[in-house]
Write a protein that holds these residues in place. Structure first.
Motif, short mmCIF file in Angstrom:
data_model
loop_
_atom_site.label_atom_id
_atom_site.label_comp_id
_atom_site.label_asym_id
_atom_site.label_seq_id
_atom_site.Cartn_x
_atom_site.Cartn_y
_atom_site.Cartn_z
N PRO A 152 0.83 -1.21 0.00
CA PRO A 152 0.00 0.00 0.00
C PRO A 152 0.86 1.26 0.00
N GLY A 153 0.48 2.21 -0.83
CA GLY A 153 1.28 3.41 -0.99
C GLY A 153 0.72 4.58 -0.21
N PRO A 154 1.28 5.76 -0.51
CA PRO A 154 2.38 5.99 -1.47
C PRO A 154 3.72 5.56 -0.90
N CYS A 155 4.55 4.99 -1.80
CA CYS A 155 5.86 4.48 -1.40
C CYS A 155 7.00 5.36 -1.91
N ALA A 156 6.75 6.17 -2.93
CA ALA A 156 7.79 7.04 -3.49
C ALA A 156 7.24 8.46 -3.60
N LEU A 157 8.06 9.42 -3.21
CA LEU A 157 7.68 10.83 -3.26
C LEU A 157 8.73 11.60 -4.04
N ILE A 158 8.29 12.34 -5.06
CA ILE A 158 9.18 13.19 -5.85
C ILE A 158 8.73 14.63 -5.66
N LEU A 159 9.62 15.48 -5.17
CA LEU A 159 9.32 16.90 -4.98
C LEU A 159 9.96 17.69 -6.11
N ALA A 160 9.18 18.59 -6.71
CA ALA A 160 9.64 19.42 -7.83
C ALA A 160 9.23 20.87 -7.58
N GLN A 203 -4.37 5.44 -2.25
CA GLN A 203 -3.05 4.90 -1.96
C GLN A 203 -2.23 4.64 -3.23
N PRO A 204 -1.92 5.70 -3.97
CA PRO A 204 -1.11 5.53 -5.18
C PRO A 204 0.31 5.09 -4.81
N ASP A 205 1.00 4.55 -5.78
CA ASP A 205 2.37 4.08 -5.52
C ASP A 205 3.35 5.25 -5.50
N ILE A 206 3.15 6.22 -6.37
CA ILE A 206 4.12 7.31 -6.55
C ILE A 206 3.38 8.65 -6.51
N VAL A 207 3.92 9.60 -5.77
CA VAL A 207 3.37 10.95 -5.70
C VAL A 207 4.42 11.93 -6.20
N VAL A 208 4.05 12.74 -7.19
CA VAL A 208 4.90 13.81 -7.69
C VAL A 208 4.26 15.11 -7.23
#
Length: 494
Positions: A152-160, A203-208
């Motif tokens: 269950p996510g989110p497991c990865a976070l990308i900040l821009a 619960q997405p896997d990746i959040v940008v």
């Protein structure tokens, strides 16, 4: 077929060598026992029998055959199955399929230096210009890990730093993860937070995300990031320039302490170096000439008076080599006014500024990417998020305020190893900042002679103004090009 040939060669060699090998083994079976083939343990038992020599010869034959077969098999597979391109990373089949579908054939330098270490779980410090392929450098290891460890996510976070860059990263993730079941969402301001909150509940896997909106949702208890295993800070120096450093520190304080961290920046000011030292644990460092423009960019300057800039700009836009370009100015008011002037001169221009609504920005960028507009007028606030293939020219109508801004601006062309041109208009009041930029680059920027301009064209372009403020369309979506954008939206509705 290759396996059949391998077996045939092996047994022919066996037939030719087994007799001699057996004789040698019979004379000195103790020395031969050091080879330790799969049948050697049987020789020890049978050597106790009266017919020692016979059994040792037989075992030696089997050992010889086994070694020959193994070596030929390994040689044939090493010769005919060498890994090339992205195969060298041994990605999962579904991930590799996405890479191939995206049109990636050979990894770029930052990908070669980053992906293996990231796949191994190491923290990464990447110092590289924009347009070098760093998005795939962190996207592929993230996708690979999450495909193997679904939870269950989110497991990865990308900040821009900007909405445009967040949307571009989201698009790249979706392309590369096309054949997986990974869910990727974006979180940024300028739009309603309701769809983003609903997406987070799934619960997405990746959040940008952009730091401001994400921190707001975290404080409201609507963004739960307790499962984050991988954090990426992309364009960290730009986030610092835009004042996001306090927000980033607040976000970091709420993330799980045990995670993999990847930080990418084009420059390394002291504040970002301090952040990197705090966040990264013995990172793998990748540095690709981050302080100078890419070799694919031909950049030069024109020394010109301020009142002649429009005439010089028109000359460059009408040149044979121009196909599409981005023009940078310091303020949103100057950008809006220049967008109006260029459209009055017959160009298809659209202005992009920081105070536009998200829908207006999306329409502007979509029109530029699709070629409906071939000129994008922008301020520095939007420069980091612009990732459009095939931009032939970047023109600094106003000299940037910092060397970092200069590198980031002209990095909008010459991307993905394509060639591009960047020109800067320098007037008398820009001499001081020009020296600072050249000192940072470590060399003098080439100065081109100013072309002979048509005085009539220069005068008419300079003196034209919008006919009436009342007639300027605000419903069209983008200041300075309302009519063009209105027609674009109408065409899309059809």
């Amino acid at each position: 077929m290759s396996d059949v040939r391998t077996n045939l060669v092996a047994y022919l060699l066996w037939g030719a060598t087994c007799y001699g090998e057996g004789v040698i083994a019979g004379r000195n079976h103790a020395a031969h026992g050091a080879q330790q083939g799969p049948f050697q343990d049987r020789a020890v038992f049978f050597s106790l029998l009266p017919i020692t020599v016979v059994w040792v010869r037989i075992i030696a034959m089997f050992n010889t055959c086994w070694y020959i077969h193994r070596n030929i098999f390994l040689m044939s597979h090493t010769t005919f199955h060498r890994t090339t391109g992205f195969d060298q990373f041994s990605l999962a089949p579904l991930v590799q399929q996405g890479v191939t579908e995206a049109g990636f054939s050979e990894p770029r330098p930052i990908q070669v230096q980053t992906i293996p270490a990231a796949l191994a779980g190491a923290d990464i410090l990447g110092l590289a210009q924009t347009g070098t392929g760093k998005t795939a450098a962190f996207a592929l290891p993230i996708i690979e890990r999450l495909v193997a460890e679904r939870r269950p996510g989110p497991c990865a976070l990308i900040l821009a730093p900007t909405r445009e860059l967040a949307m571009q990263i989201h698009s790249d993730f979706e392309r590369l993860a096309k054949f997986t079941r990974l869910k990727v969402i974006t979180v940024f301001g300028g739009v309603s937070e309701r769809p983003q909150v609903r997406a987070l509940r799934d619960q997405p896997d990746i959040v940008v995300a952009c730091p401001g909106r994400l921190l707001d949702l975290m404080r409201q208890g609507k963004a739960m990031l307790a499962q984050i295993k991988i954090l990426v800070l992309d364009e960290a120096d730009q986030m610092f320039d835009m004042g996001f450093l306090p927000d980033i520190k607040s976000i970091l304080a709420k993330l799980p302490p045990r995670r993999q961290n990847l930080l990418f920046a084009a420059t390394m000011p002291n504040e970002i170096r301090t952040l990197a030292n705090r966040v990264l644990d013995h990172p793998h460092v990748v540095e690709l000439a981050h302080s100078t423009p890419a070799a694919t960019i031909e950049h030069a300057l024109f020394r010109i008076e301020s009142d002649q800039k429009i005439g010089l700009l028109k000359h460059l836009l009408d040149s044979d080599g121009f196909t599409s370009g981005i023009i940078f100015l310091r303020t949103k008011h100057r950008a809006r006014r220049l967008g109006v002037q260029l459209n009055q001169m017959g160009h298809n221009a659209v202005a992009l500024q920081g105070n536009m609504s998200q829908r207006q920005r999306d329409l502007a960028m979509e029109g530029f990417r699709q070629g409906r507009f071939n000129i994008l007028v922008a301020t520095d606030i939007a420069s980091r998020g612009i990732d459009v293939a095939g931009v032939s020219h970047v023109i600094n109508f106003d000299v940037p305020n910092t060397p970092e801004a200069y590198t980031h601006r002209i990095g909008r062309t010459g991307r993905s190893e394509q060639s591009g041109k960047a020109f800067t208009f320098v007037s008398r009041e820009d001499t001081k900042i020009l020296r600072v930029i050249e000192r940072s680059l470590g060399k003098t920027i080439c100065q081109l002679p100013s072309p002979k301009l048509n005085s009539t064209a220069v005068h008419s372009a300079k003196t034209r103004r919008p006919r009436s403020r009342k007639r300027r369309s605000t419903r069209g979506g983008v200041s300075g090009s309302g009519k063009v954008l209105s027609s674009y939206r109408t065409a899309n509705k059809r």
